[in-house]
Structure formats: structure tokens, C-alpha cells
Design a protein around this motif. Structure first.
Motif, short mmCIF file in Angstrom:
data_model
loop_
_atom_site.label_atom_id
_atom_site.label_comp_id
_atom_site.label_asym_id
_atom_site.label_seq_id
_atom_site.Cartn_x
_atom_site.Cartn_y
_atom_site.Cartn_z
N ASN A 20 0.73 -1.20 -0.12
CA ASN A 20 0.06 -0.12 0.04
C ASN A 20 0.76 1.33 0.11
O ASN A 20 0.35 2.23 0.40
N ARG A 21 2.04 1.11 -0.37
CA ARG A 21 3.13 2.25 -0.28
C ARG A 21 2.58 3.58 -1.24
O ARG A 21 2.88 4.53 -0.61
N HIS A 22 2.08 3.32 -2.13
CA HIS A 22 1.59 4.45 -3.26
C HIS A 22 0.57 5.05 -2.54
O HIS A 22 0.49 6.49 -2.48
N GLU A 23 -0.54 4.40 -1.86
CA GLU A 23 -1.63 5.05 -1.42
C GLU A 23 -1.07 5.84 -0.06
O GLU A 23 -1.55 7.26 0.23
N ILE A 24 -0.22 5.25 0.69
CA ILE A 24 0.34 6.05 1.68
C ILE A 24 1.08 7.27 1.46
O ILE A 24 0.80 8.24 2.00
N ARG A 25 1.98 6.96 0.37
CA ARG A 25 2.73 8.23 -0.03
C ARG A 25 1.69 9.47 -0.38
O ARG A 25 1.97 10.54 -0.16
N ARG A 26 0.89 9.11 -1.10
CA ARG A 26 -0.09 10.17 -1.51
C ARG A 26 -0.94 10.65 -0.34
O ARG A 26 -0.99 11.97 -0.46
N GLU A 27 -1.22 10.15 0.58
CA GLU A 27 -1.81 10.51 1.85
C GLU A 27 -0.78 11.47 2.51
O GLU A 27 -1.28 12.59 3.14
N VAL A 28 0.39 10.75 2.83
CA VAL A 28 1.25 11.73 3.51
C VAL A 28 1.70 13.01 2.91
O VAL A 28 2.00 13.99 3.59
N SER A 29 1.75 12.83 1.58
CA SER A 29 2.26 14.00 0.84
C SER A 29 1.20 15.13 0.90
O SER A 29 1.61 16.32 1.01
N LYS A 30 0.23 14.89 0.97
CA LYS A 30 -1.22 15.97 1.56
C LYS A 30 -0.61 16.83 2.84
O LYS A 30 -1.15 17.93 3.08
N ALA A 31 -0.11 16.13 3.91
CA ALA A 31 0.27 16.61 4.97
C ALA A 31 1.56 17.47 4.97
O ALA A 31 1.83 18.37 6.05
N LEU A 32 2.36 17.23 3.90
CA LEU A 32 3.57 18.10 3.75
C LEU A 32 3.52 19.26 2.89
O LEU A 32 2.84 19.23 2.03
N SER A 33 4.34 20.06 3.20
CA SER A 33 4.50 21.25 2.18
C SER A 33 5.55 21.43 1.49
O SER A 33 6.48 22.31 1.72
N ILE A 34 6.31 20.10 0.93
CA ILE A 34 7.44 20.41 0.39
C ILE A 34 7.32 20.02 -1.12
O ILE A 34 6.24 19.54 -1.50
N LYS A 35 8.31 20.21 -2.00
CA LYS A 35 8.36 20.17 -3.60
C LYS A 35 7.81 18.80 -3.75
O LYS A 35 7.12 18.52 -4.71
N PHE A 36 8.59 17.95 -3.36
CA PHE A 36 8.61 16.39 -3.72
C PHE A 36 8.05 15.66 -2.72
O PHE A 36 8.39 15.79 -1.42
#
Length: 131
Positions: A82-98
Motif C-alpha cells: 500500500n506504499r503508493h496510497e500511503i505516499r499520496r496521503e502523507v504528501s497531503k500533510a507535507l508542504s515540500i516540493k516532492f
């Protein structure tokens, strides 16, 4: 917790530590609430002990441990699937470029602490410590 050095042997920067902690918190929230749509993850209680980021913040390694220490391989397999779904959800909480690639490893901190305690309680070591 675990050894906190990056690949070049230097201590992590404040930014690496801050981003790692943000990822750790978001991962913990997601796993606690069951935000990942996977029945295998929903039935497990997983602790996220630490997240270490690479110097360029492109890779984050999350050190996890299922409650009770059992089912380690099943836990890793479910998280990795599930790493792709987790990455997508985590990225919503971060304010970084990548959005960082998230890798999962078993947290062996508690095992190492137990081994150290056993070693310190060994009679041969104890006699040196008592002097």
C-alpha cells in the motif's frame, strides 16, 4: 532511538528531522484511524517509531513494529503493498516540493535494548560494573 546518521556519516539536518517527524505523525494517524483501504492493515495495530529522511528528502525510511512484535513480515508486506496510497496521503500533510518515497523497515530498537539489558545483567559484566 535508532542510529540517527545519514549515509555520509553526518548528523541529520534540522529539516530532515522536522520532515521525518511530520511523516511519522501522519503515518501514525493514518494507521491508527484505518485510513488505508486494506483489510490486512486494518486488523493490525502498528507503531511507527521513527522516520529518517535522506539529505535530499526524496526517500523516507519508516521504522515500524506491529503491536506485540508478532506478524512482522505480514506487517511489512501489507505496508509495502500500500506504499503508493500511503505516499499520496502523507504528501497531503507535507508542504515540500516532492513527495518522498516511503520505505518500511522493522524497528529493532526494543530488541537491541533487551540485548543490552541482558548483557549488563550478565554476572561477568555485573562484577565489573559493581567495582
Amino acid at each position: 532511538m535508532a542510529k540517527n546518521r545519514n549515509s555520509e556519516g553526518r548528523a541529520p539536518s534540522q529539516r530532515q528531522l522536522r520532515v521525518g517527524e511530520l511523516i511519522r505523525r501522519r503515518l501514525s494517524e493514518m494507521l491508527q484511524r484505518g485510513d488505508v483501504n486494506d483489510p490486512d492493515l486494518a486488523r493490525m495495530s502498528i507503531t511507527v517509531g521513527e522516520v529518517r529522511c535522506s539529505p535530499d528528502l526524496r526517500v523516507a525510511t519508516a521504522y515500524v513494529l506491529p503491536l506485540g512484535g508478532g506478524q512482522k513480515e505480514e506487517c511489512l508486506a501489507a505496508l509495502r503493498n500500500n506504499r503508493h496510497e500511503i505516499r499520496r496521503e502523507v504528501s497531503k500533510a507535507l508542504s515540500i516540493k516532492f513527495a518522498p518515497e516511503i520505505r518500511f523497515e522493522i524497528d529493532d530498537t526494543f530488541d537491541r535494548m533487551d540485548a543490552t539489558t541482558r548483557m549488563l545483567n550478565d554476572p561477568h559484566v555485573r562484577q565489573d560494573l559493581d567495582k
